[in-house]
Design an enzyme around this catalytic site. Structure first.
Site, PDB file in Angstrom:
ATOM      1  CB  VAL A 111      -3.779  31.991  42.564  1.00  0.00           C
ATOM      2  CG1 VAL A 111      -3.444  30.944  43.222  1.00  0.00           C
ATOM      3  CG2 VAL A 111      -4.784  31.936  41.720  1.00  0.00           C
ATOM      4  NE  ARG A 113      -0.273  42.034  43.846  1.00  0.00           N
ATOM      5  CZ  ARG A 113      -0.689  41.498  42.863  1.00  0.00           C
ATOM      6  NH1 ARG A 113      -0.077  40.411  42.047  1.00  0.00           N
ATOM      7  NH2 ARG A 113      -2.217  41.767  42.246  1.00  0.00           N
ATOM      8  CG  ASN A 145       2.540  36.747  36.477  1.00  0.00           C
ATOM      9  OD1 ASN A 145       3.311  36.601  37.316  1.00  0.00           O
ATOM     10  ND2 ASN A 145       2.502  37.935  35.864  1.00  0.00           N
ATOM     11  CE  LYS A 172      -7.127  26.421  36.507  1.00  0.00           C
ATOM     12  NZ  LYS A 172      -8.452  26.914  37.239  1.00  0.00           N
ATOM     13  CB  ALA A 180     -11.807  22.424  34.734  1.00  0.00           C
ATOM     14  CG  ASN A 181     -10.359  27.551  33.401  1.00  0.00           C
ATOM     15  OD1 ASN A 181     -11.213  27.023  34.401  1.00  0.00           O
ATOM     16  ND2 ASN A 181      -9.306  28.099  33.643  1.00  0.00           N
ATOM     17  CG  ASN A 229     -26.847  33.022  33.179  1.00  0.00           C
ATOM     18  OD1 ASN A 229     -27.936  32.881  33.172  1.00  0.00           O
ATOM     19  ND2 ASN A 229     -26.472  32.857  34.533  1.00  0.00           N
ATOM     20  CB  ALA A 230     -26.986  34.396  26.472  1.00  0.00           C
ATOM     21  CB  CYS A 272      -8.588  31.680  33.783  1.00  0.00           C
ATOM     22  SG  CYS A 272      -7.773  32.340  35.442  1.00  0.00           S
TER      23      CYS A 272
HETATM   24  N1  LIG Z   1      -6.801  34.708  39.180  1.00  0.00           N
HETATM   25  C1  LIG Z   1      -7.707  33.319  39.216  1.00  0.00           C
HETATM   26  O1  LIG Z   1      -8.728  33.475  39.611  1.00  0.00           O
HETATM   27  C2  LIG Z   1      -6.831  32.149  39.111  1.00  0.00           C
HETATM   28  C3  LIG Z   1      -7.414  30.928  39.345  1.00  0.00           C
HETATM   29  C4  LIG Z   1      -6.931  29.601  39.369  1.00  0.00           C
HETATM   30  C5  LIG Z   1      -5.353  29.733  38.557  1.00  0.00           C
HETATM   31  N2  LIG Z   1      -4.939  30.854  38.444  1.00  0.00           N
HETATM   32  C6  LIG Z   1      -3.612  30.746  37.950  1.00  0.00           C
HETATM   33  O2  LIG Z   1      -2.640  31.179  39.110  1.00  0.00           O
HETATM   34  C7  LIG Z   1      -1.548  31.475  38.411  1.00  0.00           C
HETATM   35  C8  LIG Z   1      -1.360  32.891  39.218  1.00  0.00           C
HETATM   36  O3  LIG Z   1      -2.558  33.922  38.878  1.00  0.00           O
HETATM   37  P1  LIG Z   1      -2.903  35.142  39.639  1.00  0.00           P
HETATM   38  O4  LIG Z   1      -4.472  35.758  39.047  1.00  0.00           O
HETATM   39  O5  LIG Z   1      -2.619  35.060  41.207  1.00  0.00           O
HETATM   40  O6  LIG Z   1      -1.892  36.074  38.967  1.00  0.00           O
HETATM   41  P2  LIG Z   1      -1.096  37.592  39.665  1.00  0.00           P
HETATM   42  O7  LIG Z   1      -0.664  38.470  38.674  1.00  0.00           O
HETATM   43  O8  LIG Z   1      -2.298  38.087  40.442  1.00  0.00           O
HETATM   44  O9  LIG Z   1      -0.013  37.210  40.741  1.00  0.00           O
HETATM   45  C9  LIG Z   1       1.093  36.645  40.479  1.00  0.00           C
HETATM   46  C10 LIG Z   1       2.310  37.418  41.099  1.00  0.00           C
HETATM   47  O10 LIG Z   1       3.260  36.542  40.883  1.00  0.00           O
HETATM   48  C11 LIG Z   1       4.573  37.416  41.199  1.00  0.00           C
HETATM   49  N3  LIG Z   1       5.523  36.952  40.349  1.00  0.00           N
HETATM   50  C12 LIG Z   1       6.134  36.718  39.432  1.00  0.00           C
HETATM   51  N4  LIG Z   1       7.130  36.174  39.241  1.00  0.00           N
HETATM   52  C13 LIG Z   1       7.817  36.081  40.384  1.00  0.00           C
HETATM   53  C14 LIG Z   1       9.064  35.698  41.030  1.00  0.00           C
HETATM   54  N5  LIG Z   1      10.051  35.080  40.259  1.00  0.00           N
HETATM   55  N6  LIG Z   1       9.174  35.852  42.218  1.00  0.00           N
HETATM   56  C15 LIG Z   1       8.172  36.091  42.977  1.00  0.00           C
HETATM   57  N7  LIG Z   1       7.094  36.546  42.764  1.00  0.00           N
HETATM   58  C16 LIG Z   1       6.742  36.618  41.322  1.00  0.00           C
HETATM   59  C17 LIG Z   1       3.857  38.812  40.117  1.00  0.00           C
HETATM   60  O11 LIG Z   1       4.681  39.983  40.681  1.00  0.00           O
HETATM   61  C18 LIG Z   1       2.408  38.692  40.867  1.00  0.00           C
HETATM   62  O12 LIG Z   1       2.241  39.556  41.866  1.00  0.00           O
HETATM   63  C19 LIG Z   1      -1.656  31.816  37.012  1.00  0.00           C
HETATM   64  O13 LIG Z   1      -1.069  30.910  36.325  1.00  0.00           O
HETATM   65  C20 LIG Z   1      -3.261  31.707  36.765  1.00  0.00           C
HETATM   66  O14 LIG Z   1      -3.602  31.025  35.414  1.00  0.00           O
HETATM   67  C21 LIG Z   1      -5.416  32.145  38.608  1.00  0.00           C
HETATM   68  O1  LIG Z   2     -23.350  31.434  32.410  1.00  0.00           O
HETATM   69  C1  LIG Z   2     -22.068  32.484  32.425  1.00  0.00           C
HETATM   70  C2  LIG Z   2     -21.008  32.298  33.513  1.00  0.00           C
HETATM   71  C3  LIG Z   2     -19.839  33.209  33.264  1.00  0.00           C
HETATM   72  N1  LIG Z   2     -20.011  33.901  32.219  1.00  0.00           N
HETATM   73  C4  LIG Z   2     -18.689  34.923  32.170  1.00  0.00           C
HETATM   74  O2  LIG Z   2     -17.413  33.979  32.187  1.00  0.00           O
HETATM   75  C5  LIG Z   2     -16.654  34.757  32.766  1.00  0.00           C
HETATM   76  C6  LIG Z   2     -15.729  33.937  33.764  1.00  0.00           C
HETATM   77  O3  LIG Z   2     -16.558  33.863  35.008  1.00  0.00           O
HETATM   78  P1  LIG Z   2     -15.925  32.820  36.166  1.00  0.00           P
HETATM   79  O4  LIG Z   2     -15.711  31.642  35.839  1.00  0.00           O
HETATM   80  O5  LIG Z   2     -17.079  32.889  37.318  1.00  0.00           O
HETATM   81  O6  LIG Z   2     -14.895  33.764  36.615  1.00  0.00           O
HETATM   82  P2  LIG Z   2     -13.205  33.427  36.956  1.00  0.00           P
HETATM   83  O7  LIG Z   2     -12.904  34.001  38.116  1.00  0.00           O
HETATM   84  O8  LIG Z   2     -12.560  33.884  35.505  1.00  0.00           O
HETATM   85  O9  LIG Z   2     -13.145  31.879  37.104  1.00  0.00           O
HETATM   86  C7  LIG Z   2     -12.775  30.684  36.046  1.00  0.00           C
HETATM   87  O10 LIG Z   2     -11.260  30.996  35.997  1.00  0.00           O
HETATM   88  C8  LIG Z   2     -10.795  30.622  37.213  1.00  0.00           C
HETATM   89  C9  LIG Z   2      -8.974  30.600  36.585  1.00  0.00           C
HETATM   90  O11 LIG Z   2      -8.555  29.506  36.166  1.00  0.00           O
HETATM   91  C10 LIG Z   2     -11.023  29.177  37.446  1.00  0.00           C
HETATM   92  O12 LIG Z   2     -10.364  28.942  38.405  1.00  0.00           O
HETATM   93  C11 LIG Z   2     -12.582  29.230  37.846  1.00  0.00           C
HETATM   94  O13 LIG Z   2     -12.712  27.727  38.368  1.00  0.00           O
HETATM   95  C12 LIG Z   2     -13.243  29.639  36.614  1.00  0.00           C
HETATM   96  O14 LIG Z   2     -14.669  29.618  36.944  1.00  0.00           O
HETATM   97  C13 LIG Z   2     -17.117  36.003  33.283  1.00  0.00           C
HETATM   98  O15 LIG Z   2     -16.828  37.220  32.191  1.00  0.00           O
HETATM   99  C14 LIG Z   2     -18.551  35.951  33.068  1.00  0.00           C
HETATM  100  O16 LIG Z   2     -19.466  36.895  33.121  1.00  0.00           O
HETATM  101  C15 LIG Z   2     -21.029  33.988  31.292  1.00  0.00           C
HETATM  102  O17 LIG Z   2     -20.973  34.640  30.421  1.00  0.00           O
HETATM  103  N2  LIG Z   2     -22.008  33.234  31.395  1.00  0.00           N
END
Ligand SMILES: NC(=O)c1ccc[n+]([C@@H]2O[C@H](COP(=O)([O-])OP(=O)(O)OC[C@H]3O[C@@H](n4cnc5c(N)ncnc54)[C@H](O)[C@@H]3O)[C@@H](O)[C@H]2O)c1
Ligand SMILES: O=c1ccn([C@@H]2O[C@H](COP(=O)(O)OP(=O)(O)O[C@H]3O[C@H](CO)[C@@H](O)[C@H](O)[C@H]3O)[C@@H](O)[C@H]2O)c(=O)[nH]1
Length: 390
Positions: free
Chosen positions: A12, A38, A60, A190, A193-194, A237-238, A246
């Site tokens: 993120v 990193r 995280n 948030k 939505a998930n 999609n099944a 997440c």
């Molecule tokens: N990955 C996604 O698609 C996604 C989407 C939306 C929201 N989120 C949320 O965003 C957050 C981060 O997700 P991510 O996938 O980027 O995680 P990630 O594990 O890839 O990144 C988090 C980073 O934070 C660092 N960190 C932890 N504690 C720290 C500190 N005290 N000082 C400095 N760095 C520190 C870790 O070393 C790590 O590199 C989570 O809460 C997640 O649920 C993730």
């Molecule tokens: O019809 C569908 C659509 C998705 N999936 C599965 O669902 C999982 C999640 O897919 P996707 O949502 O595309 O990926 P993420 O990167 O995990 O993103 C979700 O999780 C993020 C972290 O919170 C949010 O920010 C995003 O909006 C949300 O889509 C995967 O295993 C997909 O294969 C299905 O099985 N059927």
């Protein structure tokens, strides 16, 4: 010049800050992290936090593995240590932006940490700005988000902070895509939505079991349902079950919040989304085994694709782990091919305990001895050669 510091250079923090830096030439952006590999790429944690006007918290927030709420609640260790560090090093007023996905009311906790631990006189405004990007399409989603959500306090200071962050986003996001709410609505939206997205997948996966029992075709059923303009086709999609870092984590978190608020029926309702997802993965393994005379012992099974969805190398909570473990439990020999995932990662995933994956690499348990019945190969033809099943 406005200075932004983002704590957490992960999936993120990295792309989000890259896009802010690209789109806002007048903003200086720094990204910091505690992970050594990193850090070498991005580092200088305290200096940047100290100098920033806006600090993003993108660390995280894994599911807790022990203690109160284990297996459901969010583990806020990383988040808390980052908040304490902000309090320690700050010398000027700051807007702290909660970007990580967190339980509702986390802003209240961060406020306590910042005001109790920091030097007197510093004004912290805290905003909730959850991220909705999906892995594999991060930059695309950041360039053209469906919406940007900013929650802030209803005080004049809170409203002013919302405007400062809004001014960053409006440099490339149309203003009508930016939604402002109170803090608790933003935090809960948030998780909601998930939960709604995952619920659609569990619903269609539940339908797939009924289709198999009745001769209906789940793709046809899903197409028909999705043609209803009130339902629409996306996320119908099944599959073998949803994966990724997440959905499960955030629903478990939602379940825990419901329980803590005495809303047991609600907790049970959302828990069912995870139960159906687990059921789907088990059902899939059972069908594979059943179709090969009820045993896969000693048989080669080819696995094409190991990440949790296409076009990415991320294996967090991938259903492939459950499927592989299920087949290994029945003594299959697995040949795995995924062009984006290396052998070390696959071995770690198949040996790791649930939720260990969501901690920085240097804090994960040491790599255990490899699983012997698997081979990871580098092309699809070798994987499938002489396989009993693909
Ligand atoms: N990955 C996604 O698609 C996604 C989407 C939306 C929201 N989120 C949320 O965003 C957050 C981060 O997700 P991510 O996938 O980027 O995680 P990630 O594990 O890839 O990144 C988090 C980073 O934070 C660092 N960190 C932890 N504690 C720290 C500190 N005290 N000082 C400095 N760095 C520190 C870790 O070393 C790590 O590199 C989570 O809460 C997640 O649920 C993730
Ligand atoms: O019809 C569908 C659509 C998705 N999936 C599965 O669902 C999982 C999640 O897919 P996707 O949502 O595309 O990926 P993420 O990167 O995990 O993103 C979700 O999780 C993020 C972290 O919170 C949010 O920010 C995003 O909006 C949300 O889509 C995967 O295993 C997909 O294969 C299905 O099985 N059927």
């Amino acid at each position: 010049m406005v200075k932004i510091c983002c704590i957490g250079a992960g999936y993120v923090g990295g792309p989000t800050m890259a896009v802010i830096a690209l789109k806002c030439p007048s903003v200086e952006v720094a990204v910091v992290d505690i992970s050594v590999p990193r850090i070498t790429a991005w580092n200088n944690v305290e200096k940047h936090v100290c100098e920033a006007d806006i600090v993003f918290l993108s660390v995280n927030t894994p599911t807790k593995t022990r203690g109160l709420g284990a297996g459901k609640a969010a583990d806020l260790t990383y988040w808390e240590s980052a908040a304490c560090m902000i309090a320690d090093v700050s010398k000027s007023d700051k807007i702290v932006v909660e970007k990580s996905t967190v339980p509702v009311k986390t802003v209240e906790a961060i406020e306590r940490i910042l005001t109790h631990n920091s030097n007197n006189g510093i004004n912290f405004q805290i905003l909730s700005n959850p991220e909705f990007l999906a892995k594999g399409t991060a930059i695309e989603n950041l360039f053209k988000p469906d919406r940007v959500l900013i929650g802030g306090s209803e005080t004049p200071g809170g409203q002013k902070a919302i405007q400062v962050l809004k001014d960053v986003y409006t440099q490339w996001v149309p203003e009508d895509c930016i939604i402002t709410t109170n803090l608790w609505s933003a935090e809960l939206s948030k998780l909601a939505a998930n939960a709604f997205l995952a619920q659609r997948i569990s619903s269609v996966n539940a339908m797939s079991a009924l289709c198999e029992a009745t001769g209906a075709n789940v793709s046809e059923v899903s197409y028909v349902i999705g043609k209803d303009s009130r339902i629409r086709p996306k996320f119908l999609n099944a599959s073998v079950g949803f994966g990724g870092s997440c959905f499960q984590k955030d629903i478990l978190n939602l379940v825990y919040i419901c329980e803590c608020n005495g809303l047991r029926e609600l907790a049970e309702y959302w828990k069912q989304v995870i139960k159906i997802n687990d059921y789907q993965k088990i059902r899939f393994v059972n069908r594979v085994v059943a179709s090969m005379f009820n045993t896969v012992s000693g048989k080669k099974v080819a696995i094409l694709g190991f990440a949790f969805k296409k076009d990415i190398g991320d294996t967090r909570e991938t259903p492939a782990i459950d499927v592989c473990k299920g087949l290994l439990g029945d003594k299959a020999k697995l040949s795995i091919y995924d062009p984006q995932v290396n052998e070390d990662q696959i071995q770690r995933d198949l040996a790791m305990k649930k939720f260990d994956w969501d901690h920085p690499l240097h804090l994960q348990p040491m790599s255990p001895t490899g699983v012997k019945q698997i081979s990871v190969v580098w092309d699809a033809y070798t994987t499938t050669k002489d396989a009993h099943a693909v």
